[in-house]
Write a protein that holds these residues in place. Structure first.
Motif, PDB file in Angstrom:
ATOM      1  N   ALA A 126      19.849 -22.980  30.495  1.00  0.00           N
ATOM      2  CA  ALA A 126      20.613 -22.680  29.378  1.00  0.00           C
ATOM      3  C   ALA A 126      21.601 -23.887  28.795  1.00  0.00           C
ATOM      4  O   ALA A 126      21.285 -24.140  27.554  1.00  0.00           O
ATOM      5  CB  ALA A 126      21.673 -21.577  29.607  1.00  0.00           C
ATOM      6  N   VAL A 127      22.076 -24.659  29.676  1.00  0.00           N
ATOM      7  CA  VAL A 127      22.607 -25.882  29.224  1.00  0.00           C
ATOM      8  C   VAL A 127      21.518 -27.006  28.465  1.00  0.00           C
ATOM      9  O   VAL A 127      21.878 -27.464  27.497  1.00  0.00           O
ATOM     10  CB  VAL A 127      23.273 -26.751  30.568  1.00  0.00           C
ATOM     11  CG1 VAL A 127      23.786 -28.495  30.055  1.00  0.00           C
ATOM     12  CG2 VAL A 127      24.619 -26.020  31.004  1.00  0.00           C
ATOM     13  N   GLU A 128      20.492 -27.166  29.031  1.00  0.00           N
ATOM     14  CA  GLU A 128      19.525 -28.018  28.238  1.00  0.00           C
ATOM     15  C   GLU A 128      18.985 -27.565  27.104  1.00  0.00           C
ATOM     16  O   GLU A 128      18.873 -28.235  26.165  1.00  0.00           O
ATOM     17  CB  GLU A 128      18.268 -28.053  29.305  1.00  0.00           C
ATOM     18  CG  GLU A 128      18.512 -29.163  30.661  1.00  0.00           C
ATOM     19  CD  GLU A 128      17.601 -28.936  31.535  1.00  0.00           C
ATOM     20  OE1 GLU A 128      16.415 -27.894  31.480  1.00  0.00           O
ATOM     21  OE2 GLU A 128      17.417 -29.737  32.499  1.00  0.00           O
ATOM     22  N   LYS A 129      18.836 -26.280  26.918  1.00  0.00           N
ATOM     23  CA  LYS A 129      18.580 -25.687  25.810  1.00  0.00           C
ATOM     24  C   LYS A 129      19.814 -26.003  24.502  1.00  0.00           C
ATOM     25  O   LYS A 129      19.345 -26.151  23.481  1.00  0.00           O
ATOM     26  CB  LYS A 129      18.376 -24.129  25.817  1.00  0.00           C
ATOM     27  CG  LYS A 129      17.771 -23.601  24.548  1.00  0.00           C
ATOM     28  CD  LYS A 129      17.742 -21.861  24.824  1.00  0.00           C
ATOM     29  CE  LYS A 129      17.081 -21.358  23.480  1.00  0.00           C
ATOM     30  NZ  LYS A 129      16.909 -19.794  23.653  1.00  0.00           N
ATOM     31  N   LEU A 130      21.211 -25.874  25.048  1.00  0.00           N
ATOM     32  CA  LEU A 130      22.125 -25.963  24.267  1.00  0.00           C
ATOM     33  C   LEU A 130      22.144 -27.544  23.911  1.00  0.00           C
ATOM     34  O   LEU A 130      22.558 -27.815  22.667  1.00  0.00           O
ATOM     35  CB  LEU A 130      23.443 -25.524  25.043  1.00  0.00           C
ATOM     36  CG  LEU A 130      23.524 -24.197  24.840  1.00  0.00           C
ATOM     37  CD1 LEU A 130      24.784 -23.694  26.037  1.00  0.00           C
ATOM     38  CD2 LEU A 130      24.159 -23.388  23.627  1.00  0.00           C
ATOM     39  N   ILE A 131      21.871 -28.367  24.732  1.00  0.00           N
ATOM     40  CA  ILE A 131      21.941 -29.859  24.486  1.00  0.00           C
ATOM     41  C   ILE A 131      20.887 -30.080  23.365  1.00  0.00           C
ATOM     42  O   ILE A 131      21.194 -30.858  22.408  1.00  0.00           O
ATOM     43  CB  ILE A 131      21.617 -30.553  25.716  1.00  0.00           C
ATOM     44  CG1 ILE A 131      22.817 -30.523  26.900  1.00  0.00           C
ATOM     45  CG2 ILE A 131      21.282 -32.222  25.466  1.00  0.00           C
ATOM     46  CD1 ILE A 131      22.702 -31.165  28.160  1.00  0.00           C
ATOM     47  N   ALA A 132      19.858 -29.519  23.506  1.00  0.00           N
ATOM     48  CA  ALA A 132      18.694 -29.562  22.483  1.00  0.00           C
ATOM     49  C   ALA A 132      18.820 -29.148  21.124  1.00  0.00           C
ATOM     50  O   ALA A 132      18.213 -29.207  20.038  1.00  0.00           O
ATOM     51  CB  ALA A 132      17.484 -29.512  23.105  1.00  0.00           C
ATOM     52  N   SER A 133      19.966 -28.162  21.097  1.00  0.00           N
ATOM     53  CA  SER A 133      20.139 -27.431  20.065  1.00  0.00           C
ATOM     54  C   SER A 133      20.627 -28.241  18.437  1.00  0.00           C
ATOM     55  O   SER A 133      20.767 -27.638  17.597  1.00  0.00           O
ATOM     56  CB  SER A 133      20.967 -26.165  20.150  1.00  0.00           C
ATOM     57  OG  SER A 133      22.351 -26.542  20.467  1.00  0.00           O
ATOM     58  N   ASP A 134      21.407 -29.149  18.851  1.00  0.00           N
ATOM     59  CA  ASP A 134      22.265 -29.907  18.055  1.00  0.00           C
ATOM     60  C   ASP A 134      21.974 -31.377  18.160  1.00  0.00           C
ATOM     61  O   ASP A 134      22.081 -31.854  19.404  1.00  0.00           O
ATOM     62  CB  ASP A 134      23.458 -29.448  17.504  1.00  0.00           C
ATOM     63  CG  ASP A 134      23.883 -29.771  16.175  1.00  0.00           C
ATOM     64  OD1 ASP A 134      23.281 -30.255  15.599  1.00  0.00           O
ATOM     65  OD2 ASP A 134      25.081 -29.271  15.874  1.00  0.00           O
ATOM     66  N   ASP A 135      22.260 -32.261  17.190  1.00  0.00           N
ATOM     67  CA  ASP A 135      22.376 -33.647  17.414  1.00  0.00           C
ATOM     68  C   ASP A 135      23.648 -34.026  18.224  1.00  0.00           C
ATOM     69  O   ASP A 135      23.504 -34.813  19.100  1.00  0.00           O
ATOM     70  CB  ASP A 135      22.495 -34.607  15.974  1.00  0.00           C
ATOM     71  CG  ASP A 135      21.356 -34.567  15.291  1.00  0.00           C
ATOM     72  OD1 ASP A 135      20.218 -34.453  15.887  1.00  0.00           O
ATOM     73  OD2 ASP A 135      21.227 -34.416  14.212  1.00  0.00           O
ATOM     74  N   VAL A 136      24.911 -33.459  18.089  1.00  0.00           N
ATOM     75  CA  VAL A 136      25.823 -33.824  18.701  1.00  0.00           C
ATOM     76  C   VAL A 136      26.263 -32.449  19.440  1.00  0.00           C
ATOM     77  O   VAL A 136      26.859 -31.355  18.602  1.00  0.00           O
ATOM     78  CB  VAL A 136      26.993 -34.566  17.902  1.00  0.00           C
ATOM     79  CG1 VAL A 136      28.227 -34.739  18.903  1.00  0.00           C
ATOM     80  CG2 VAL A 136      26.333 -35.662  17.422  1.00  0.00           C
TER      81      VAL A 136
END
Length: 244
Positions: A126-136
């Motif tokens: 879930a965290v890796e998906k969130l990190i990839a969801s936006d530039d920052v």
């Protein structure tokens, strides 16, 4: 739910629904005035997320990092919390305290207590998906003065970002131990730029405020999307910075 925004601005009010509220004022005795004030309904303090727009970030509204006790007899508690938060941001704890192995183990234990369905592998995904969801992306907490300072620093530099408030997100209790597994750092806030960890508010690799202070922000943003870079460039132009 994570929401793309520029800054969490605190808003609270004291709406008056009494009839004749806009009529000409009349003199009241001190006793009657006190009784009238006691009967005025007050809106609860709340966070208001200001979304990013195509024109770039909006300036942050003035307010405390967390004004849960903003009205009435509890207002001094809110002011004290803000004062302590400002002091902590200015005087961060040593890294051996902030990101010690004992603290990392405690975050895993706490996650299992707060969420009976906690699973480290699922939290990492879930965290890796969130990190990839936006530039920052900022992993944050609504009650944390360091989180408020990190978001304020990004907003002050015209950088749109997604804030993921762990304490308002389903499965959020597992974010800290998942971040520790991924980066070796369990502390919140945790800022990612273009998928790369830059740490927290004041520390890390090197931390968002040290990154800005060193002049390295634009280099870190160089790998971000054109939309994010355009928002930053428009902000700098409006601020009058030399972009040449």
């Amino acid at each position: 739910r994570p929401e793309r925004h520029t800054m969490a601005a605190l808003a609270h009010g004291t709406p008056c629904g009494a009839r004749g509220a806009h009529c000409a004022p009349r003199r009241l005795s001190a006793k009657r005035a006190a009784a009238a004030r006691a009967n005025v309904p007050r809106a609860p303090a709340r966070w208001v997320a200001v979304k990013a727009t195509e024109d770039g970030p909006s300036p942050p509204a003035a307010g405390s990092s967390r004004r849960l006790f903003s009205v009435g007899l509890f207002a001094p508690l809110g002011a004290a919390y803000d004062a302590v938060g400002r002091w902590l941001v200015a005087h961060p704890a040593p890294q051996w305290v902030v990101n010690s192995p004992a603290k990392t183990k405690f975050t895993s234990f706490l996650a299992s207590v707060l969420d009976p369905e906690f699973d480290l592998d699922a939290s990492k995904a879930a965290v890796e998906k969130l990190i990839a969801s936006d530039d920052v992306v900022v992993f944050s907490a609504t009650y944390c003065p360091f989180s408020a300072a990190a978001k304020k620093a990004l907003t002050a530099e015209g950088v749109p970002f997604t804030a993921v408030e762990w304490n308002e997100t389903k499965g959020g209790a597992g974010f800290a131990p998942a971040l520790a597994e991924i980066t070796g750092r369990s502390s919140i806030p945790h800022v990612f730029v273009c998928g790369k960890s830059v740490g927290g508010c004041n520390d890390g690799n090197p931390g968002i405020r040290p990154l800005i202070a060193s002049g390295g922000l634009d280099e870190a943003l160089a790998g971000c999307s054109q939309k994010t870079r355009d928002a930053r460039a428009a902000f700098l132009e409006a601020r009058g910075d030399n972009l040449g």
